[in-house]
Design an enzyme around this catalytic site. Structure first.
Site, PDB file in Angstrom:
ATOM      1  N   GLY A 139       0.977  -1.421   0.183  1.00 55.68           N
ATOM      2  CA  GLY A 139       0.267  -0.341   0.152  1.00 55.68           C
ATOM      3  C   GLY A 139       0.417   1.704  -0.293  1.00 55.68           C
ATOM      4  CB  SER A 140       3.544   2.649   2.216  1.00 53.99           C
ATOM      5  OG  SER A 140       3.151   2.342   3.432  1.00 53.99           O
ATOM      6  CG  ASN A 147      -4.842   4.694   8.878  1.00 54.20           C
ATOM      7  OD1 ASN A 147      -4.904   6.340   8.088  1.00 54.20           O
ATOM      8  ND2 ASN A 147      -3.304   3.840   9.760  1.00 54.20           N
ATOM      9  CD  GLN A 207      -6.758  -0.090   7.831  1.00 47.84           C
ATOM     10  OE1 GLN A 207      -7.657  -1.164   8.375  1.00 47.84           O
ATOM     11  NE2 GLN A 207      -5.788  -0.258   8.021  1.00 47.84           N
ATOM     12  CB  ALA A 224      -2.160  -8.419   0.156  1.00 45.94           C
ATOM     13  CG  HIS A 225      -0.573  -6.267   5.678  1.00 46.85           C
ATOM     14  ND1 HIS A 225      -0.311  -6.060   6.556  1.00 46.85           N
ATOM     15  CD2 HIS A 225      -0.317  -5.375   4.647  1.00 46.85           C
ATOM     16  CE1 HIS A 225      -0.064  -5.042   6.444  1.00 46.85           C
ATOM     17  NE2 HIS A 225       0.237  -4.288   5.661  1.00 46.85           N
ATOM     18  CB  THR A 272      10.726 -11.079 -11.218  1.00 46.32           C
ATOM     19  OG1 THR A 272      11.925 -10.963 -13.005  1.00 46.32           O
ATOM     20  CG2 THR A 272      10.509 -12.532 -11.612  1.00 46.32           C
ATOM     21  CB  CYS A 281       5.041   6.147  24.303  1.00 42.36           C
ATOM     22  SG  CYS A 281       5.062   6.848  25.348  1.00 42.36           S
TER      23      CYS A 281
END
Lengths: 146, 394
Positions: free
Chosen positions: B72-73, B152, B180, B201-202, B238, B326
């Site tokens: 995505g990035s 997100n 998302q 995909a993930h 490839t 944090c």
């Protein structure tokens, strides 16, 4: 990312709470950055810290450093407590990740702020102690927005 | 720790066993390079085409409009950088929002240093862009509008159809980061008049390291990687054949199960929001109450800091995330939570729970009990809470 010691102090923090009529109370940090520490000291006539409690709003490292700092100053004289630096707190915790070093500084500042409060109340001067700079109340107006 | 409860599906998802099974032969059996001419290569080539068609069908696009990327990035970077370059003659103005993913925001900062003018639109308290703000921001130099499909962190769904119409009306390209949303919400690129769309995909039980950029036919866009003729010469190298096969399988699964799955997730989401809001005092829901991703819950617990909350949840085997400073590696809490107007200390106390296809009500019941316990424990430790209670009593 944290050492076992840090995790242990975070999961089972020592000396959490308040001391009613404490000899000195110090609050440092600010909510904007996500860390606030408050330390209560009970100091006897011989200038020995009989008891020490804390309350902290902050991350795991902030809680662990507060816990360790209270352990380190308990039973010490004021002058001995002045030697409890952020380095000493970090070493006692087997180190902190670089981004969390500021938490240990906060712990040192909180102790100093509580000692300053004690010194002011009792009109005494503690050698090497400077007036604490942090002031959490600058964020108070934000509460109303909630 | 007896059992793990995974509620960070917006970060990533478990790869579905069905997807893994579909991918495996493309490592050891059908390992040919799709660009070669022998039969072995043909199998890989066909598998890539099939995945491309599958994805195109779901978006109601053409298969030659789907360009596979490494995620995505990459797709976000490509869409912005290449459009900026290709449409330089027309103008240098890009409109986006303050709540985009960093893949968009940091790319915009990069482009600003190279002469782009970027408008970062505010959002309302629910995290939704106001169309009138968008309309006002348009200039004759505007070449691109990039607005995420759904956020997100807080799950708010943006008025994509209206943005698409406005962009079309003014002859401006419209890109949406749908990382998302793809597989969670029905998307038709024609109906919504989307010119470019990024996805990964993930996030939908597919493998990590593969995504795509949809580019409408006719959109001028520069190649991302120069080299071979892969991806219509626009992204050489490839193909990640097993990854692409996995993505095709995951996308098909997500589309087939979407209606039932998202209905169940939305019910569980509302159940979780309901219980947390009712049973924990001084908390609030972040994001739009109804126009939100079916699996997203984002709450702020006052007087509590997010990282502490996460570590304690982890101690009980619960995986979640937070917008606290944090967890971001800086001193500032999440830019999204600040953009919806949360004061810093409340943004620091945020917790995001994102459900998955396997999430159960029993798991959520356990999670609610643990959050209640932890929030109380942290509040008992919090000087902010101490001051608040003393003030209340006074």
């Amino acid at each position: 990312m944290y050492s076992e010691k840090v995790m242990e102090h975070f999961q089972n923090p020592r000396n959490v709470g308040e001391i009613e009529g404490a000899s000195g109370v110090g609050t440092v940090g600010n909510a904007k950055c996500g860390d606030i520490m408050r330390i209560y000291l009970d100091i006897d006539d011989d200038h020995v810290i009989r008891d020490c409690k804390f309350k902290t709003f902050g991350c795991g490292a902030a809680v662990a450093t507060s816990s360790m700092a209270t352990e380190l100053v308990k039973g010490k004289t004021i002058q001995e407590a002045m030697q409890v630096t952020n380095k000493a707190v970090m070493e006692a915790l087997d180190g902190l990740p670089p981004v969390k070093v500021h938490c240990s500084l906060l712990a040192e500042e909180a102790i100093h702020a509580a000692l300053w409060d004690y010194a002011e109340k009792n009109h005494i001067k503690i050698e090497g102690l400077e007036k604490p700079k942090a002031d959490i109340h600058e964020d108070e107006e934000e509460e109303e927005e909630y | 720790m007896s059992k793990r409860i995974y509620l960070d599906n917006a970060a990533t998802t478990k790869t579905s066993p069905e997807v893994v099974e579909a991918m495996l032969p493309y490592f050891t059996e059908h390992y040919g390079n799709p660009s070669s001419i022998y039969e072995l290569a043909g199998e890989s080539k066909e598998a890539v085409s099939k995945a491309r068609e599958e994805i195109a069908r779901i978006l109601q696009a053409k298969s030659n409009e789907i360009y596979f990327t490494a995620g995505g990035s990459e797709a976000d970077n490509w869409a912005l950088k290449a459009a900026f370059e290709a449409y330089k003659e027309k103008g240098n103005h890009i409109i986006t929002t303050k709540i985009e993913h960093h893949a968009i925001l940091h790319t915009c900062e990069y482009l600003e240093k190279r002469g782009a003018k970027i408008t970062y639109l505010d959002v309302d308290e629910n995290g939704v862009l106001r169309l009138e703000d968008l309309e006002k921001a348009l200039t004759p130099e505007t070449i691109l509008i990039s607005v995420m499909f759904a956020n997100n962190e807080i799950g708010s769904i943006q008025p994509i159809k209206e943005i698409g119409m406005l962009a079309k009306e003014h002859g401006i390209l419209f890109h949406t980061d749908a990382v998302q949303a793809f597989g969670q919400l029905p998307i038709s690129v024609d109906e919504l008049q989307i010119d470019m769309l990024s996805s990964s995909a993930h996030k939908i039980n597919g493998p990590k390291g593969v995504g795509f950029l949809y580019i409408r036919k006719g959109v001028k866009i520069r190649s991302l990687i120069h080299g071979g003729a892969q991806e219509r010469k626009r992204r050489a190298g490839t193909e990640n054949v097993p990854g692409i096969v996995g993505y095709g399988c995951a996308a098909r699964r997500a589309a087939e199960t979407m209606e039932e799955r998202t209905k169940k997730e939305a019910e569980l989401r509302d159940y979780l929001i309901g219980r947390l809001s009712k049973e924990i005092p001084y908390c609030r829901l972040n994001g739009h109450p109804t126009m939100r991703l079916p699996n997203n819950v984002n709450m702020s617990f006052r007087f509590v800091e997010g990282e502490s909350l996460l570590i304690m949840l982890d101690g009980y085997g619960i995986c979640a995330s937070s917008g606290s400073a944090c967890t971001s590696g800086s001193l500032d809490p999440s830019h999204v939570l600040l953009a919806i107007g949360l004061p810093h200390e409340i943004a620091h106390g945020s917790l995001r729970l994102t459900l998955g296809e396997e999430t159960t009500r029993e798991e959520l019941d356990y999670v609610v009990e643990k959050i209640k316990e932890i929030v109380q424990r942290l509040r008992d430790m919090s000087p902010l809470y101490e001051d608040f209670i003393k003030k209340e009593k006074a």
